[in-house]
Design an enzyme around this catalytic site. Sequence first.
Site, PDB file in Angstrom:
ATOM      1  N   TYR A 144       0.841  -1.209   0.000  1.00 63.53           N
ATOM      2  CA  TYR A 144       0.000   0.000   0.000  1.00 63.53           C
ATOM      3  C   TYR A 144       0.875   1.258   0.000  1.00 63.53           C
ATOM      4  CZ  TYR A 144      -3.322   3.458   1.907  1.00 63.53           C
ATOM      5  OH  TYR A 144      -4.106   4.574   2.138  1.00 63.53           O
ATOM      6  N   LYS A 148       1.344   4.257  -2.785  1.00 59.55           N
ATOM      7  CA  LYS A 148       1.064   5.666  -2.478  1.00 59.55           C
ATOM      8  C   LYS A 148       2.251   6.559  -2.833  1.00 59.55           C
ATOM      9  CE  LYS A 148      -3.162   5.426  -1.377  1.00 59.55           C
ATOM     10  NZ  LYS A 148      -4.168   6.185  -2.130  1.00 59.55           N
ATOM     11  N   ILE A 174      -8.261   8.055   9.291  1.00 57.17           N
ATOM     12  CA  ILE A 174      -9.502   8.836   9.310  1.00 57.17           C
ATOM     13  C   ILE A 174     -10.544   8.120  10.164  1.00 57.17           C
ATOM     14  CG2 ILE A 174     -11.317   9.880   7.904  1.00 57.17           C
ATOM     15  CD1 ILE A 174      -8.479  11.056   7.419  1.00 57.17           C
TER      16      ILE A 174
END
Length: 327
Positions: A144, A148, A174
């Site tokens: 991941y 990114k 988040i």
Amino acid sequence: MGTSAIRRILVTGSEGQIGSELTGELRRRYGSENVVASDLRIADHGDGPFEQVDVTDRSRFEEIVRRYEIDTIVHMAAILSAKGERNPTLAWDVNVTGLLNALELARELELTQVLCPSSIAVFGAGCPTENTPQETVLKPSTMYGITKVTGELLCDYYVSRYGVDARGLRYPGIISSETLPGGGTTDYAVEIYYKAIENGRYTCFVSEGTRLPMMYMPDCIKGTIDLMQADFDGLVHHGDFNLGSMSFSAGELAASITKRVPGFEVTYEPDYRQAIADSWPSSIDDTAAREEWNWSPSFGLDAMTEDMLARLRKRHAEGNLYRGQPA
Ligand code: NAD
Ligand code: SER
């Protein structure tokens, strides 16, 4: 390059944790008919258009961009860190090929803007973990994180090579009350609230002392739209803005909830996600975002906990805590 007006937006990954709430806010601001929701998962959007789009399918992506005369792609479709470690090649396909398709469409069709979030997952071994700077070594340990870093570089490449207006922010974890997270390492910081309300007990998959940068969804939505609307000419950075808000340990998060849910019991059983969390910063220096587009978050830990608990308690009382989503 100045900033052209955003008129018609396509949100990819609109059914995810962030896309679902961002789509609602964009529709309030730009008009429901001007914000097309899209996801691999089919969804019912009574309040505006929805199209099933696999972002790795370039021709379908293009068909929808052309049909709705899209000028701005808000690219939320992704595979997150924990899910990505279970299927690294899928994470690469969705996160890199999907973004490349969005950027190529922006180049060929001369779209106004592409926004694609990055993540604190770009950081890894060798970078300072406290107040991690904007510019530092990027050696992520997850697929991941690798996707990114690649995504940030692709955005910056399309800016400098083709003049495409591509922007991105490194979100922290988040936390939100409306849609459950989709398979990240920071999912514990959302699940803990649901379990506090549901049964007063939670088994946390990272250790009590694990401290990560986090952000409440209203600040995430505000930061995303503020960056979308910032004057391009005022930006020095493009695809990689550090975005800070608050930092706390899993134990401090549990204590903030226990103050408001007496008797709440948390146990800690770290699993494979502990190593991922340990590779990420504890706090973030977001001076560039503050200076270049006036970033300023509003929520701290206790204010977020008050709001999360109030929203989840209300839904629980209505028998709808999970809104039909799998717990
Ligand atoms: P999520 O997992 O909740 O949602 C992602 C959505 O993408 C899902 O609805 C999924 O169905 C969809 N999707 C997956 N494969 C697809 C494909 N091939 N085509 C179209 N759609 C596809 O993720 P999120 O938390 O909403 O994240 C949105 C963005 O923010 C991502 O780029 C993510 O990396 C980034 N981000 C999120 C967090 C966080 O804490 N949520 C933190 C940092 C960065
Ligand atoms: N919240 C995200 C994850 O844990 C960070 O990008 O994967």
